[in-house]
Scaffold this active site. Structure first.
Site, mmCIF file in Angstrom:
data_model
loop_
_atom_site.group_PDB
_atom_site.id
_atom_site.type_symbol
_atom_site.label_atom_id
_atom_site.label_comp_id
_atom_site.label_asym_id
_atom_site.label_seq_id
_atom_site.Cartn_x
_atom_site.Cartn_y
_atom_site.Cartn_z
ATOM 1 N N ASN A 18 0.840 -1.215 0.000
ATOM 2 C CA ASN A 18 0.000 0.000 0.000
ATOM 3 C C ASN A 18 0.867 1.253 0.000
ATOM 4 O OD1 ASN A 18 -3.067 -0.445 0.207
ATOM 5 N ND2 ASN A 18 -2.183 -2.046 1.487
ATOM 6 N N MET A 94 1.012 -2.747 12.568
ATOM 7 C CA MET A 94 0.416 -3.764 13.438
ATOM 8 C C MET A 94 0.426 -3.370 14.917
ATOM 9 S SD MET A 94 -0.468 -5.718 11.128
ATOM 10 C CE MET A 94 -1.031 -7.174 11.978
ATOM 11 N N ASN A 111 -6.737 4.727 8.096
ATOM 12 C CA ASN A 111 -6.329 3.318 8.121
ATOM 13 C C ASN A 111 -7.030 2.588 6.991
ATOM 14 O OD1 ASN A 111 -5.120 0.907 9.147
ATOM 15 N ND2 ASN A 111 -7.077 0.366 10.085
ATOM 16 N N HIS A 113 -8.300 -1.326 5.844
ATOM 17 C CA HIS A 113 -8.569 -2.624 6.467
ATOM 18 C C HIS A 113 -9.122 -3.596 5.414
ATOM 19 C CE1 HIS A 113 -9.442 -5.403 9.681
ATOM 20 N NE2 HIS A 113 -10.622 -5.605 9.119
ATOM 21 N N ASP A 149 -9.992 -0.418 14.412
ATOM 22 C CA ASP A 149 -10.767 -0.595 13.172
ATOM 23 C C ASP A 149 -12.205 -0.089 13.341
ATOM 24 O OD1 ASP A 149 -8.519 -1.792 12.030
ATOM 25 O OD2 ASP A 149 -9.127 -3.794 12.633
HETATM 26 C C1 GRF Z 1 -3.308 -4.587 4.079
HETATM 27 O O1 GRF Z 1 -4.092 -5.664 3.694
HETATM 28 C C2 GRF Z 1 -4.098 -3.615 4.932
HETATM 29 O O2 GRF Z 1 -5.451 -3.632 4.644
HETATM 30 C C3 GRF Z 1 -3.862 -4.165 6.323
HETATM 31 O O3 GRF Z 1 -2.524 -4.604 6.311
HETATM 32 C C4 GRF Z 1 -2.175 -4.993 4.992
HETATM 33 C C5 GRF Z 1 -0.891 -4.299 4.650
HETATM 34 O O4 GRF Z 1 -0.357 -4.770 3.452
HETATM 35 N N1 GRF Z 1 -4.140 -3.152 7.322
HETATM 36 P P1 GRF Z 1 0.886 -4.052 2.807
HETATM 37 O O5 GRF Z 1 2.007 -4.056 3.841
HETATM 38 O O6 GRF Z 1 0.491 -2.663 2.406
HETATM 39 O O7 GRF Z 1 1.243 -4.904 1.627
#
Ligand code: GRF
Length: 205
Positions: A18, A94, A111, A113, A149
């Site tokens: 992301n 996390m 955020n 999700h 969330d």
């Molecule tokens: C994503 O699926 C997001 O929705 C969740 O953590 C994941 C992160 O993936 N909160 P990345 O590190 O961006 O590949």
């Protein structure tokens, strides 16, 4: 992108796909924000590598190096403020941010999700949706409040779950959606188009 584009920080713990989508959108001018800072709580996170490759300041701020959660968050806040960050985007970070952190950047933390909140909050949104047997799931982008969330929802997109989907295939589908949705939601914030009233978000056009 102009020099006056608002600065954003992206907080990650893992792969950073992301983050990559956000960096790419900014590079292509689809997002008029400047990724000024990437922070990770995990030293080896691939996200840090992606940030450095893009020439973005990237720090691993390992909570183990701090006596308390409050001290750890003070360091995150210090780095964000020193970089002049306007918005904070959590992208696979996390860690649950405390109310102190949330208040500091009230209505400016986003955020993403991998489920249609309020269904399947928590660490395993895709796995939990599969286990429940729902036929449709999706992606949510929301503002962060004091609960996990939980904050006001900016944007959602649904996708069907196919009978042969596994956690891996479903996550791949969700990621493709995430990479489109997140830059769009951030751009709304940057453009000042988001009006929040209680739980309800209105996007002015
Ligand atoms: C994503 O699926 C997001 O929705 C969740 O953590 C994941 C992160 O993936 N909160 P990345 O590190 O961006 O590949």
């Amino acid at each position: 992108m102009t020099r006056h584009a608002p600065a954003i920080a992206v907080l990650c713990s893992g792969q950073g796909t992301n983050l990559q989508a956000i960096l790419d959108a900014a590079r292509r001018g689809r997002l008029t924000a400047r990724v000024a800072l990437v922070l990770s709580d995990r030293p080896g996170a691939k996200a840090l590598e992606r940030a450095r490759r893009a020439g973005v300041a990237a720090y691993d701020v390992d909570p183990k190096g701090y006596p308390t959660k409050a001290a750890y968050e003070r360091e995150l806040i210090r780095l964000c403020e020193a970089a002049g960050v306007r918005f904070i985007c959590l992208a696979g970070f996390m860690r649950v941010l405390s109310p102190v952190f949330v208040h500091r950047f009230r209505s400016r933390i986003l955020n993403i999700h991998p489920a249609l909140l309020p269904a399947f909050p928590g660490t395993h949104g895709a796995r939990d949706a599969l286990a429940w047997g729902v036929k449709v799931t999706g992606v949510t982008v929301h503002l962060v409040d004091e609960h996990v969330d939980h904050g006001p929802i900016l944007l959602q997109e649904a996708t069907p779950i196919a009978p042969n989907d596994t956690e891996a295939t479903l996550l791949a589908k969700l990621h493709r959606i995430e990479h489109r949705l997140y830059p769009r939601a951030i751009q709304w914030m940057v453009d000042g188009k988001v009006r929040v009233r209680g739980r309800t978000v209105r996007v002015v056009r």
